[in-house]
Scaffold this active site. Structure first.
Site, PDB file in Angstrom:
ATOM      1  N   GLY A  93       1.005  -1.254   0.170  1.00  0.00           N
ATOM      2  CA  GLY A  93       0.125   0.087   0.021  1.00  0.00           C
ATOM      3  C   GLY A  93       0.931   1.309  -0.210  1.00  0.00           C
ATOM      4  N   ASP A 115       2.959  10.160  17.295  1.00  0.00           N
ATOM      5  CA  ASP A 115       2.406  10.175  16.185  1.00  0.00           C
ATOM      6  C   ASP A 115       0.661  10.113  16.113  1.00  0.00           C
ATOM      7  OD1 ASP A 115       3.021   9.173  12.958  1.00  0.00           O
ATOM      8  OD2 ASP A 115       1.412   7.920  13.574  1.00  0.00           O
ATOM      9  N   GLU A 174      -6.107  27.249  -0.281  1.00  0.00           N
ATOM     10  CA  GLU A 174      -5.002  28.073  -0.055  1.00  0.00           C
ATOM     11  C   GLU A 174      -4.041  27.519   1.191  1.00  0.00           C
ATOM     12  OE1 GLU A 174      -5.393  32.291   0.258  1.00  0.00           O
ATOM     13  OE2 GLU A 174      -6.902  32.335  -1.354  1.00  0.00           O
ATOM     14  N   ARG A 176      -2.198 -11.197   0.650  1.00  0.00           N
ATOM     15  CA  ARG A 176      -3.421 -12.119   0.579  1.00  0.00           C
ATOM     16  C   ARG A 176      -3.633 -12.675  -0.959  1.00  0.00           C
ATOM     17  NH1 ARG A 176      -7.209  -8.243   3.162  1.00  0.00           N
ATOM     18  NH2 ARG A 176      -5.772  -7.162   1.789  1.00  0.00           N
ATOM     19  N   HIS A 190       5.417   1.656  12.302  1.00  0.00           N
ATOM     20  CA  HIS A 190       4.644   2.575  13.179  1.00  0.00           C
ATOM     21  C   HIS A 190       4.414   1.529  14.463  1.00  0.00           C
ATOM     22  CE1 HIS A 190       1.663   4.950  15.307  1.00  0.00           C
ATOM     23  NE2 HIS A 190       0.641   4.155  14.727  1.00  0.00           N
ATOM     24  N   LEU A 227      -4.836  -4.958  11.168  1.00  0.00           N
ATOM     25  CA  LEU A 227      -4.557  -6.286  10.848  1.00  0.00           C
ATOM     26  C   LEU A 227      -3.245  -6.843  11.107  1.00  0.00           C
ATOM     27  CD1 LEU A 227      -6.137  -5.809   7.213  1.00  0.00           C
ATOM     28  CD2 LEU A 227      -7.254  -6.597   9.170  1.00  0.00           C
ATOM     29  N   GLN A 228      -2.567  -6.107  11.773  1.00  0.00           N
ATOM     30  CA  GLN A 228      -1.096  -6.701  12.180  1.00  0.00           C
ATOM     31  C   GLN A 228      -1.008  -8.001  13.013  1.00  0.00           C
ATOM     32  OE1 GLN A 228       1.471  -3.628  12.792  1.00  0.00           O
ATOM     33  NE2 GLN A 228       1.163  -2.493  10.767  1.00  0.00           N
ATOM     34  N   GLN A 275       2.907   2.770   2.094  1.00  0.00           N
ATOM     35  CA  GLN A 275       4.228   2.400   2.629  1.00  0.00           C
ATOM     36  C   GLN A 275       5.070   1.272   1.842  1.00  0.00           C
ATOM     37  OE1 GLN A 275       6.373   4.139   4.862  1.00  0.00           O
ATOM     38  NE2 GLN A 275       4.887   5.617   4.912  1.00  0.00           N
ATOM     39  N   GLU A 319     -10.907  29.595   0.030  1.00  0.00           N
ATOM     40  CA  GLU A 319     -10.109  30.348   1.205  1.00  0.00           C
ATOM     41  C   GLU A 319      -9.799  29.364   2.256  1.00  0.00           C
ATOM     42  OE1 GLU A 319      -8.928  33.300   1.410  1.00  0.00           O
ATOM     43  OE2 GLU A 319      -9.666  33.914  -0.666  1.00  0.00           O
TER      44      GLU A 319
HETATM   45  P1  NAD Z   1      -2.286   0.798   3.339  1.00  0.00           P
HETATM   46  O1  NAD Z   1      -3.669   0.657   3.655  1.00  0.00           O
HETATM   47  O2  NAD Z   1      -1.952   1.676   2.136  1.00  0.00           O
HETATM   48  O3  NAD Z   1      -1.421  -0.526   2.497  1.00  0.00           O
HETATM   49  C1  NAD Z   1      -1.853  -1.899   3.369  1.00  0.00           C
HETATM   50  C2  NAD Z   1      -1.569  -2.737   2.174  1.00  0.00           C
HETATM   51  O4  NAD Z   1      -1.586  -4.214   3.129  1.00  0.00           O
HETATM   52  C3  NAD Z   1      -2.371  -3.280   1.141  1.00  0.00           C
HETATM   53  O5  NAD Z   1      -1.426  -3.353   0.118  1.00  0.00           O
HETATM   54  C4  NAD Z   1      -2.987  -4.238   1.305  1.00  0.00           C
HETATM   55  O6  NAD Z   1      -3.653  -4.864   0.399  1.00  0.00           O
HETATM   56  C5  NAD Z   1      -2.257  -5.192   2.300  1.00  0.00           C
HETATM   57  N1  NAD Z   1      -2.809  -6.083   3.192  1.00  0.00           N
HETATM   58  C6  NAD Z   1      -3.911  -5.896   3.798  1.00  0.00           C
HETATM   59  N2  NAD Z   1      -4.002  -6.906   4.764  1.00  0.00           N
HETATM   60  C7  NAD Z   1      -2.936  -7.968   4.585  1.00  0.00           C
HETATM   61  C8  NAD Z   1      -2.825  -9.193   5.215  1.00  0.00           C
HETATM   62  N3  NAD Z   1      -3.550  -9.533   6.002  1.00  0.00           N
HETATM   63  N4  NAD Z   1      -1.746  -9.701   4.623  1.00  0.00           N
HETATM   64  C9  NAD Z   1      -0.946  -9.179   3.767  1.00  0.00           C
HETATM   65  N5  NAD Z   1      -1.124  -7.698   3.125  1.00  0.00           N
HETATM   66  C10 NAD Z   1      -2.359  -7.125   3.398  1.00  0.00           C
HETATM   67  O7  NAD Z   1      -1.295   0.740   4.446  1.00  0.00           O
HETATM   68  P2  NAD Z   1      -0.172   1.915   4.792  1.00  0.00           P
HETATM   69  O8  NAD Z   1      -0.918   3.339   4.954  1.00  0.00           O
HETATM   70  O9  NAD Z   1       0.797   1.839   3.996  1.00  0.00           O
HETATM   71  O10 NAD Z   1       0.019   1.622   6.423  1.00  0.00           O
HETATM   72  C11 NAD Z   1       0.986   0.564   6.742  1.00  0.00           C
HETATM   73  C12 NAD Z   1       1.696   0.732   8.073  1.00  0.00           C
HETATM   74  O11 NAD Z   1       2.586   1.888   7.800  1.00  0.00           O
HETATM   75  C13 NAD Z   1       0.911   1.095   9.338  1.00  0.00           C
HETATM   76  O12 NAD Z   1       1.538   0.452  10.190  1.00  0.00           O
HETATM   77  C14 NAD Z   1       1.075   2.563   9.085  1.00  0.00           C
HETATM   78  O13 NAD Z   1       0.844   3.225  10.497  1.00  0.00           O
HETATM   79  C15 NAD Z   1       2.525   2.928   8.892  1.00  0.00           C
HETATM   80  N6  NAD Z   1       2.724   4.065   8.106  1.00  0.00           N
HETATM   81  C16 NAD Z   1       1.889   4.711   7.436  1.00  0.00           C
HETATM   82  C17 NAD Z   1       2.103   5.860   6.664  1.00  0.00           C
HETATM   83  C18 NAD Z   1       1.379   6.381   5.516  1.00  0.00           C
HETATM   84  O14 NAD Z   1       2.004   7.166   4.777  1.00  0.00           O
HETATM   85  N7  NAD Z   1       0.327   5.955   5.125  1.00  0.00           N
HETATM   86  C19 NAD Z   1       3.033   6.660   7.040  1.00  0.00           C
HETATM   87  C20 NAD Z   1       3.966   6.333   8.248  1.00  0.00           C
HETATM   88  C21 NAD Z   1       3.767   4.946   8.804  1.00  0.00           C
HETATM   89 MG    MG Z   2       2.364  10.142  11.411  1.00  0.00          MG
END
Ligand code: NAD
Ligand code: MG
Length: 339
Positions: free
Chosen positions: A25, A191, A231, A48, A108, A85-86, A27, A227
């Site tokens: 996704g 965060d 901006e 998955r 995170h 889901l982690q 990250q 506004e």
């Molecule tokens: P996201 O929702 O953008 O992407 C999640 C990905 O995981 C997708 O590819 C999804 O298909 C996949 N997925 C979902 N369930 C799954 C499973 N059971 N097994 C394998 N893959 C699975 O997530 P994200 O925003 O990139 O966040 C991921 C982590 O990064 C989080 O811990 C978040 O806090 C951290 N984080 C995100 C950002 C950000 O820019 N979004 C910034 C800093 C830290």
């Molecule tokens: Mg943050």
């Protein structure tokens, strides 16, 4: 505060490892693409079978592995599936299959800090958390720069966790901007606080309330959008470049005077007290428990709020206005077919 740069990291360490990124996704795609461009050869994506991200990872020519096979193969695993889901991913696929002494990494601190995951004792556990959205982590890297990252070591079983984490951070571009040492607790709590009070919660509530105030008073929605939302970007760019004084230098004296005399009427002592309550809910674990329960119930109120917010008139007006500014759509950070 300790800050590390590329010169402090040995990027070759991670090049000698088999790296699996769980999730492709925001990250995940950025870590994987940046690492590959840094010369890490063995990068695979674990998804998955029915994952909508599969097509995107295939398009970028990454090997895609099953969740259990990937855990058996990897030396280093980065868990960038949604936070909620982690824990199940760890329980069902990582805990039973990870090699002895492998490294388990997060972007995170949520699951480790709130003990939703309690990793096996033989594993290294570290965090490399880019301080920016994944799409920016990728776009900054591609233009030769980097997004600062936070580094934290929760467990150093191999004796090498810090070096591996630094090497990982360097390979995704963090060492170009600075890799800042912290702890899972500090990263997690700050965060959550930042996103709730300022970056996501605070700013959207401010923008929407101001928009509604103008529209209710009879002003054109288009004017209100410009506004109160459009901006904001111009102001934030000035903050980003040189802090608050830099913004105040650039705006008119009239704007600056209004800023000093009116800002504190919007963000009041009551707001400050509420911020403290929000921080205590984070520190006590109350927010984490609420979010875990919401997920156990299938996210009913989360989904309802998402739908309701997407229907707010500010979104429709914005869509219309952005169509009049086609240059905004060029070089987009987000392209939902690819990242
Ligand atoms: P996201 O929702 O953008 O992407 C999640 C990905 O995981 C997708 O590819 C999804 O298909 C996949 N997925 C979902 N369930 C799954 C499973 N059971 N097994 C394998 N893959 C699975 O997530 P994200 O925003 O990139 O966040 C991921 C982590 O990064 C989080 O811990 C978040 O806090 C951290 N984080 C995100 C950002 C950000 O820019 N979004 C910034 C800093 C830290
Ligand atoms: Mg943050």
């Amino acid at each position: 505060m300790r800050v590390y740069y590329d010169r402090d990291a040995d990027v070759n360490l991670i090049k000698a490892k088999k790296v699996v990124i769980y999730g492709y996704g925001s990250q995940g795609h950025a870590h994987a693409l940046n690492m590959r461009d840094s010369g890490v050869k063995d990068v695979a994506i674990a998804l998955r079978q029915d994952s909508p991200s599969r097509k995107k990872a295939e398009l970028a020519n990454f090997p895609i592995m099953e969740l259990d096979a990937a855990a058996r193969w990897a030396d280093v695993v980065m868990v960038v599936v949604p936070d909620e889901l982690q824990a199940a991913l760890y329980r069902d696929y990582l805990k039973p299959h990870l090699k002895q002494g492998a490294a388990l990494a997060f972007a995170h601190g949520f699951n480790i800090h709130f003990k939703l995951i309690e990793p096996r004792a033989d594993l290294d556990v570290f965090m490399i958390a880019p301080k920016g959205p994944g799409h920016t982590v990728r776009s900054e890297f591609a233009r030769g720069a980097g997004v600062p990252c936070l580094l934290a070591i929760e467990r150093n079983s191999s004796g090498n966790a810090q070096e591996i984490a630094l090497s990982y951070g360097s390979s995704i571009g963090g060492g170009r901007a600075g890799i800042i040492e912290t702890t899972f607790r500090e990263e997690c709590e700050t965060d959550l606080f930042g996103e709730q009070t300022v970056l996501c919660g605070g700013v959207t509530a401010l923008v929407m309330t101001a928009y509604e105030t103008l529209v209710e008073a009879g002003y054109a929605p288009e004017m209100a959008y410009f506004e109160c939302l459009h901006e904001l970007k111009l102001i934030v760019d000035l903050f980003y470049e040189g802090g608050i004084a830099n913004m105040r230098y650039s705006v008119s004296n009239t704007a600056e005077y209004g800023d000093y005399t009116r800002g504190r009427r919007i963000i009041t002592d009551e707001t400050r007290a509420e911020m403290k309550r929000i921080l205590s809910e984070i520190q006590s674990g109350q927010f984490a428990r609420e979010w875990v329960l919401e997920n156990q119930a299938g996210q009913p109120s989360f989904k309802a709020m998402r739908n309701r917010s997407a229907e707010h008139p500010i979104e429709a007006v914005g869509e219309k206005l952005r169509a009049m500014m086609p240059w905004l759509g060029r070089n987009r950070l987000v392209d939902r077919t690819r990242n």
